[in-house]
Scaffold this motif. Structure first.
Motif, PDB file in Angstrom:
ATOM      1  N   LEU A   1      -0.617   5.522   3.370  1.00  0.00           N
ATOM      2  CA  LEU A   1      -1.459   5.363   4.544  1.00  0.00           C
ATOM      3  C   LEU A   1      -0.599   5.041   5.764  1.00  0.00           C
TER       4      LEU A   1
ATOM      5  N   SER B   1      -8.750   6.200   6.798  1.00  0.00           N
ATOM      6  CA  SER B   1      -7.343   5.970   7.106  1.00  0.00           C
ATOM      7  C   SER B   1      -6.566   7.273   7.026  1.00  0.00           C
ATOM      8  N   ARG B   2      -5.662   7.472   7.962  1.00  0.00           N
ATOM      9  CA  ARG B   2      -4.848   8.678   7.952  1.00  0.00           C
ATOM     10  C   ARG B   2      -3.789   8.579   6.862  1.00  0.00           C
ATOM     11  N   ARG B   3      -3.666   9.639   6.066  1.00  0.00           N
ATOM     12  CA  ARG B   3      -2.714   9.662   4.971  1.00  0.00           C
ATOM     13  C   ARG B   3      -1.522  10.539   5.324  1.00  0.00           C
TER      14      ARG B   3
ATOM     15  N   THR C   1     -10.348   6.234  -3.305  1.00  0.00           N
ATOM     16  CA  THR C   1     -10.209   7.042  -2.096  1.00  0.00           C
ATOM     17  C   THR C   1     -11.296   6.702  -1.101  1.00  0.00           C
TER      18      THR C   1
ATOM     19  N   ASN D   1     -10.540   4.040   1.531  1.00  0.00           N
ATOM     20  CA  ASN D   1      -9.564   4.383   2.556  1.00  0.00           C
ATOM     21  C   ASN D   1      -9.896   5.722   3.209  1.00  0.00           C
TER      22      ASN D   1
ATOM     23  N   SER E   1      -0.437   1.477   6.764  1.00  0.00           N
ATOM     24  CA  SER E   1       0.425   0.641   5.927  1.00  0.00           C
ATOM     25  C   SER E   1       1.899   0.902   6.208  1.00  0.00           C
TER      26      SER E   1
ATOM     27  N   ASN F   1       0.801  -1.228   0.000  1.00  0.00           N
ATOM     28  CA  ASN F   1       0.000   0.000   0.000  1.00  0.00           C
ATOM     29  C   ASN F   1       0.833   1.277   0.000  1.00  0.00           C
TER      30      ASN F   1
END
Length: 268
Positions: A124, A60-62, A54, A57, A127, A43
């Motif tokens: 992410l 999820s924090r990017r 998008t 996810n 990940s 990922n």
């Protein structure tokens, strides 16, 4: 057969942890390489960004790609450098070369993240953290496995100087091709292009080829079972990764030269 192998490798240490990590490192890396061939990408790749929505996810924090890549490599660099500060952890020329090689390897990666690589995506946090931990624990385990060889006799065939030479060859070749990749796009450009120059005219992933050579150099410096297990696992992962990379370029560029192989010139 075992006596022949032991002329090149230290006997496995009496450590359940190192023995388990040898099997886990090889199996997990080789399985990840097989997943790349199947289209299941890690990922943080351009392949994953291209096929993941998008929406899937959204929770999820990017991280910006540069910060994410720093998170991958910095802890492993700290682990390698810290080995020199721990009394008794690095004893003898072989152990010093091993810790130095791992320090140089991850220092190079951090410097490339800061000053060489070009970025156009994100990563992410969920990940990045397990990948970062994997690099960290692998580095620490390799140094610990070398520490456990202190009471053992040296292998009959001392390969550490060959390993040093191979490590620096891999390091230089990997850096050069990363530099070529960084020059593909001008400031502000985000689209992908077909790499040119160096061994890119023969294989799509020469940087992976040289990374494999560098890790084989590290294994020859160390000559422990864990180092070779990690290196062979890494090799199988990068074989899968290079296969996926060539497939991706073929799908995106009609003019991609068919004679350009994935990893090994004229072969694969």
């Amino acid at each position: 057969m075992s006596s022949f192998l032991l002329s090149f490798v230290y006997p496995p240490p009496p450590s359940v942890f190192v023995t388990a990590m040898s099997a886990i490192s090889f199996a997990s890396l080789a399985n990840t390489g097989a997943a790349e061939v199947r289209g299941q990408h890690l990922n943080y790749s351009k392949f994953w960004n291209a096929v993941t929505s998008t929406r899937s996810n959204a929770g999820s924090r990017r991280l910006p790609s540069r910060e994410g890549m720093l998170l991958l490599y910095a802890p492993a660099l700290v682990a390698a450098l810290a080995s020199f500060a721990i009394p008794g952890a690095v004893v003898g020329e072989r152990a010093r070369w091993l810790s130095a090689a791992l320090s140089i390897h991850f220092f190079k990666r951090v410097m490339e993240v800061l000053f060489i690589h070009q970025y156009s995506g994100h990563m992410l946090l969920g990940s990045a953290l397990p990948i970062s931990f994997s690099y960290f624990i692998s580095t620490a385990t390799m140094i610990y496995a070398q520490y456990l060889t202190q009471p053992m006799s040296e292998p009959a065939s001392d390969l550490k100087y060959i390993g040093v030479a191979l490590f620096f060859l891999g390091l230089a070749g990997n850096f050069y091709h990363h530099y070529l990749l960084s020059k593909l796009r001008k400031q502000g450009e985000k689209e992908y292009k077909i790499p040119r120059g160096g061994l890119f005219d023969l294989v799509v992933c020469p940087h992976y080829l040289f990374e494999i050579l560098g890790f084989f150099g590290v294994s020859l410096i160390s000559q422990t079972v864990y180092a070779f297990s990690f290196t062979f696992g890494t090799m199988f992962y990068l074989i899968g990764r290079s296969y996926a990379t060539r497939k991706w370029y073929l799908s995106k560029f009609d003019q991609f030269p068919k004679h350009v192989k994935a990893l090994i010139p004229y072969v694969f």
